[in-house]
Design an enzyme around this catalytic site. Structure first.
Site, short mmCIF file in Angstrom:
data_model
loop_
_atom_site.label_atom_id
_atom_site.label_comp_id
_atom_site.label_asym_id
_atom_site.label_seq_id
_atom_site.Cartn_x
_atom_site.Cartn_y
_atom_site.Cartn_z
N ARG A 72 0.85 -1.18 0.00
CA ARG A 72 0.00 0.00 0.00
C ARG A 72 0.89 1.24 0.00
O ARG A 72 1.11 1.86 1.03
CB ARG A 72 -0.87 -0.03 1.25
CG ARG A 72 -2.15 0.74 1.10
CD ARG A 72 -3.05 0.46 2.23
NE ARG A 72 -2.32 0.47 3.49
CZ ARG A 72 -2.87 0.23 4.67
NH1 ARG A 72 -4.14 -0.07 4.75
NH2 ARG A 72 -2.16 0.26 5.77
N LYS A 213 20.42 -22.41 7.27
CA LYS A 213 21.79 -22.16 7.75
C LYS A 213 22.67 -23.37 7.44
O LYS A 213 22.27 -24.51 7.66
CB LYS A 213 21.78 -21.88 9.26
CG LYS A 213 21.07 -20.58 9.64
CD LYS A 213 21.17 -20.29 11.12
CE LYS A 213 20.23 -19.18 11.54
NZ LYS A 213 20.81 -17.85 11.54
N HIS A 271 12.32 -23.07 15.25
CA HIS A 271 13.77 -23.30 15.11
C HIS A 271 14.29 -24.38 16.04
O HIS A 271 15.00 -25.30 15.63
CB HIS A 271 14.56 -22.02 15.38
CG HIS A 271 14.07 -20.81 14.62
ND1 HIS A 271 13.55 -20.89 13.36
CD2 HIS A 271 14.05 -19.49 14.94
CE1 HIS A 271 13.22 -19.67 12.95
NE2 HIS A 271 13.51 -18.81 13.89
C1 BG6 Z 1 13.37 -15.13 14.24
C2 BG6 Z 1 12.69 -14.63 15.50
O1 BG6 Z 1 12.69 -16.23 13.73
O2 BG6 Z 1 14.71 -15.50 14.52
C3 BG6 Z 1 13.47 -13.50 16.12
O3 BG6 Z 1 11.37 -14.21 15.21
C4 BG6 Z 1 14.92 -13.87 16.29
O4 BG6 Z 1 12.90 -13.13 17.37
C5 BG6 Z 1 15.50 -14.42 14.99
O5 BG6 Z 1 15.64 -12.71 16.69
C6 BG6 Z 1 16.92 -14.91 15.17
O6 BG6 Z 1 17.47 -15.29 13.95
P1 BG6 Z 1 19.03 -15.45 13.77
O7 BG6 Z 1 19.19 -16.01 12.39
O8 BG6 Z 1 19.62 -14.09 13.95
O9 BG6 Z 1 19.48 -16.39 14.84
#
Ligand code: BG6
Length: 517
Positions: A72, A213, A271
């Site tokens: 938007r 990763k 994760h």
């Molecule tokens: C994200 C979360 O999925 O992963 C965040 O929503 C977090 O809160 C982030 O900071 C961390 O990612 P990375 O790759 O920096 O470890």
């Protein structure tokens, strides 16, 4: 003529005479385009736009690749291109090359509009058709929903209504969805039903950027390409496993998203449970999406939570404290946070994987914001040797053997074991053997989003969680969230510390302690 040239095209992967150079050929996306919804958001600017440029710069996108933004904003194509340009300049990993940028910029289009604006979706349809004709995108488009989940239903329905969800025969359409995939099992199921009403399961790519990763993919290489780890990777040798994802940052400007969600939903549900599944799973019969799903799902379905959740799980919130020499505010003082919020910024949970390999072995998962430092690691901690021929004073300083997979930031692996201290008496002390990506490889790793966007364009679903995994993960987390919703306030920890005392007590009850990574 070289041998290479006589045996066929360099892209002929089935050729048995291919040489090493052939084997390292990059995976290059075919004719395609990417449409990003939510193109004005942080994720788009910091990760998606730079990833597209880096892929182009590495020569992994086709020359006619096209990028369409939808938002938007009262922008023309060139305003959008300028936004992408600035994002690339600020966040791309590879050097800026004018000729790469020009080629990419020619395929950029912008559609201004709301998600319920039919005219905008008609315009999107025309843009896609026009790009097919002018850039040879072949009808192949991925739609990236970088928008809050409350907008998913509208966007997918609009894609269906305007004939965008499926292309002509022989072309593909894919939907890419960012977490959060719901906030509990019920909402995740609703979301999945909405998405699957429009897209077939194999058209849907759910992003868990941890799977993109290198070090996370290496868990599988480490375990299943080698002989020496698997024989000890089980309850006979392993004492327990600790998975840590610590961050030093607070919630930054994300109060709107984070408050009411919290650490456990934000990163354990996705994760950390994915890291746990990769660490615990059996060998897949092949390295393909179906086989990986089968094995990860078996782990998630075998998870058993402790009966007394109050003793074996901890949720906590950061209080003010010191970080990097500066005084930082507590969670409740952050902008946009309800001063009575009970949202967790730290979570530690214990669980078991109830199968023959792992029965009785605890997996401890913890994550937190504003902790001592940024580090993610998986530590497999081994039992002590069943017998020692040495005098007990010789082994006083010997800890438990451990294999530590360092996911970030210092990517690599450490093996901890005891070794004789030089000298005339027998004294054994812990030492480390290290593998560091930076030292062993000259190749640079792609950013997680680069890898995952390329996989979407190639239709390779290996690194994307399927809806069954998402739902199983919520089944694990829901009872913990429900318990804490009923049982009061999260504990407190000082910013810059390693978490609340309650988390230390949780492990002490089991006769263990957290690692200080
Ligand atoms: C994200 C979360 O999925 O992963 C965040 O929503 C977090 O809160 C982030 O900071 C961390 O990612 P990375 O790759 O920096 O470890």
């Amino acid at each position: 003529m070289t041998e290479h040239a006589t045996v066929g095209s360099a892209l002929d992967w089935t050729n048995p005479l291919r040489d090493d150079r052939d084997r390292r050929l990059p995976r290059i996306a075919g004719p395609s385009g990417l449409v990003i919804f939510g193109v004005t958001g942080d994720l788009s600017r910091k990760k998606l736009m730079p990833a597209v440029y880096d892929l182009a710069n590495r020569g992994l996108l086709p020359p006619g690749f096209s990028l369409v933004g939808f938002a938007r904003r009262d922008w023309e194509d060139q305003d959008f291109a300028q936004v992408v340009h600035d994002a690339v300049r600020e966040h791309a990993r590879t050097e800026f090359r004018e000729e790469v940028w020009q080629q990419l910029a020619e395929g950029m289009r912008f559609i201004p509009g709301d998600f319920d604006d039919d005219t905008a979706f008609k315009q999107l349809k025309s843009a896609v058709d026009e790009l097919d004709a002018s850039r040879g995108t072949g009808g192949n488009f991925a739609f990236y929903l970088s928008v809050p989940p409350k907008f998913f239903p509208k966007v997918v329905q609009q894609l269906k209504k305007h004939g965008l969800a499926n292309g002509r025969k022989g072309s593909w359409r894919r939907a890419v969805i960012e977490k959060p995939f719901g906030r509990d099992l019920a909402s995740a199921r609703e979301l999945n039903a909405i998405v699957h009403d429009v897209f077939e399961p194999d058209q849907v790519f759910r992003i868990d950027h941890y799977l993109g990763k290198e070090t996370v993919q290496n868990i599988l290489a480490l375990r299943f390409a080698n002989q020496m780890y698997e024989p000890i990777w089980n309850r006979s040798y392993v004492d327990h496993i600790q998975i840590t994802m610590a961050e030093d940052i607070g919630i930054g400007g994300r109060a709107g998203y984070y408050d009411g969600i919290g650490a456990a939903r934000d990163v354990i549900q996705n994760h950390l449970l994915q890291l746990m599944a990769l660490t615990a799973m059996e060998e897949p019969i092949a390295f393909d999406a179906e086989s990986l799903l089968t094995e990860k799902l078996k782990v998630l379905k075998s998870v058993r939570l402790p009966e007394n959740l109050g003793e074996h799980t901890v949720l906590a919130q950061y209080a003010e404290g010191w970080q990097g020499g500066e005084k930082v505010a507590g969670y409740l003082q952050e902008d946009g946070i309800d001063p009575n919020s009970k949202t967790d910024t730290y979570a530690a949970i214990k669980l078991e994987v109830d199968n023959r390999r792992w029965a009785g072995i605890p997996f401890y998962l913890r994550t937190g914001k504003r902790l001592g430092r940024r580090v993610t690691e998986i530590a497999v901690v081994f039992k002590r040797a069943p017998h020692s021929p040495f005098d007990s004073t010789a082994t006083e300083e010997l800890g438990q053997n451990a294999i530590v997979i360092r996911v970030q930031p210092d990517e690599g692996m450490t093996v901890r074991f005891g070794s004789k201290v030089p000298g005339t008496s027998m004294e054994i002390r812990d030492v480390s053997m290290d593998f560091a990506y930076g030292e062993s490889f000259t190749e640079s790793s792609p950013e997680a989003y680069e890898r995952l966007i390329l996989d979407v364009l190639l239709g390779d679903a290996n690194l994307f969680p399927r809806h069954q995994e998402v739902e199983e993960s919520w089944k694990i987390l829901d009872p913990i969230e429900e318990y804490w919703a009923r049982h009061g306030k999260p504990a407190q920890y000082a910013s810059g510390s390693w978490g609340p005392e309650e988390a230390d007590e949780m492990l002490a009850r089991d006769g263990r302690s957290w690692r200080r990574p």
